[in-house]
Design a protein around this motif. Structure first.
Motif: not given
Length: 377
Positions: A277-290
């Protein structure tokens, strides 16, 4: 002395309405003047008809039983047989009106079938994109043996001799105004105008049978929990092959492990470490479109929201989809080691956060909000 109505029909005094009806139909088929020319039979037919007219009606039967003797026709006790039934008077005027107006025809055997309600469960994905689902249920379908005619193969209904196919018979009513003629449904054919002598053995003369049926139901996107889809003409087939009712499919939407629905939007919660949260990040999120990459910006605060446009629900009768809204939950570590505590204290000192602030709203970053939880660990 007039004969006892129960003796005329050959039924006990505690006979049911159905037993009385069957006894009369049996007698009418042998005594009616059209089938039996014997004058004695015609006279007896009138008597059994009078007996049936009285005993089939609960009120008239009760009055007859209270009259204390046969042939009183439902008179009041002690009335000397000259009693009357107010329902006959109302029937008299209704019948006379019907005769002056349009003619009364036979009652059709065909009737509309009943509606059916079935429930089925769908996933949230089905709500987003729509789907097709098979629904299996038991219902009444057209009898393939008689095709709704209700008759055994090679036979057909015969015209009722009691009413000559009209479904109604004339009835003489004694009232305060004298004798009047009314029209009443024929009891021999139950008002249908014809009689089925040989019923179809497959459906027992109903024109329909019970069977299992499977339909593919198209479920549009945007439906909600409890939505009912109507399929006209897919319910029960009616008696004697009458029009079918409708099928209603009620939808139950299963809860999803990640998303909840808020109108056209989907809402999810994503937990990230405080360092991310402090440094920033990229998090994978499962959606109905992939899988989508969720960008956590540096310095993200607990409860902040990230929007993914156009990945939500497609509303009914509209093309534009809603959004996915992701709320950020910051994970606060517990059970720190001495080394981890020391590093956090050094970091706190570098940021000048050794002394807790009091009063007013804090304007620091995420560590400013959670520092106090670790000072005493």
């Amino acid at each position: 002395m007039n004969e006892d109505y129960y003796d005329l029909l050959g039924v006990p005094r505690d006979a049911t309405t159905d037993q009385i009806k069957k006894a009369y139909q049996k007698a009418a088929r042998t005594l009616h003047p059209d089938v039996n020319p014997d004058p004695d039979a015609a006279e007896k037919y009138k008597k059994v008809s009078q007996a049936y007219e009285t005993l089939k009606n609960p009120d008239k039967r009760r009055q007859y039983d209270m009259g204390g003797g046969p042939g009183m026709g439902g008179g009041f006790p002690g009335g000397g047989g000259a009693g009357f039934d107010f329902s006959d008077i109302f029937d008299m005027f209704a019948g006379a009106s019907g005769m002056r107006g349009r003619g009364q025809g036979p009652v059709p055997r065909q009737r509309r079938g009943g509606d059916i309600l079935r429930r089925t469960t769908i996933d949230l994905r089905d709500v987003v994109f729509g789907t097709e689902q098979k629904v299996t249920f038991r219902t009444a379908v057209l009898c393939e043996a008689c095709h709704g005619s209700c008759c055994a193969e090679g036979t057909s209904p015969t015209r009722c001799s009691a009413c000559n196919g009209t479904g109604h018979v004339q009835r003489v009513v004694q009232s305060l105004l004298g004798q009047m003629v009314t029209m009443a449904p024929c009891t021999a054919c139950e008002g249908h105008g014809d009689i089925i002598e040989s019923k179809c053995p497959s459906c027992a003369g109903h024109g329909r049978v019970q069977s299992e049926k499977t339909l593919t139901v198209k479920i549009p996107s945007g439906v909600e929990n409890g939505t009912r889809i109507q399929l006209r003409g897919e319910g029960e087939i009616g008696e004697a092959g009458g029009p079918a009712g409708d099928l209603f499919v009620e939808l139950a939407v299963q809860e999803h492990e990640i998303y909840t629905r808020d109108g056209e939007d989907l809402v999810a919660h994503v937990s990230v470490p405080m360092t991310s949260a402090a440094l920033g990040a990229t998090v994978p999120l499962e959606t109905f479109d992939g899988v989508q990459e969720l960008q956590i910006r540096p310095g993200s605060q607990p409860g902040e929201e990230i929007t993914l446009k156009g990945l939500g629900v497609t509303p009914l009768r509209r093309e534009r989809r809603g959004d996915i809204r992701v709320e950020i939950d910051v994970e606060v570590p517990t059970g720190l080691t001495d080394e981890q505590k020391d590093l956090l204290e050094q970091f706190s000192a570098l940021r000048g956060e050794e002394t807790p602030r009091t009063g007013g709203r804090r304007h620091g970053g995420v560590f400013d909000k959670i520092r106090d939880r670790f000072r005493d660990l």
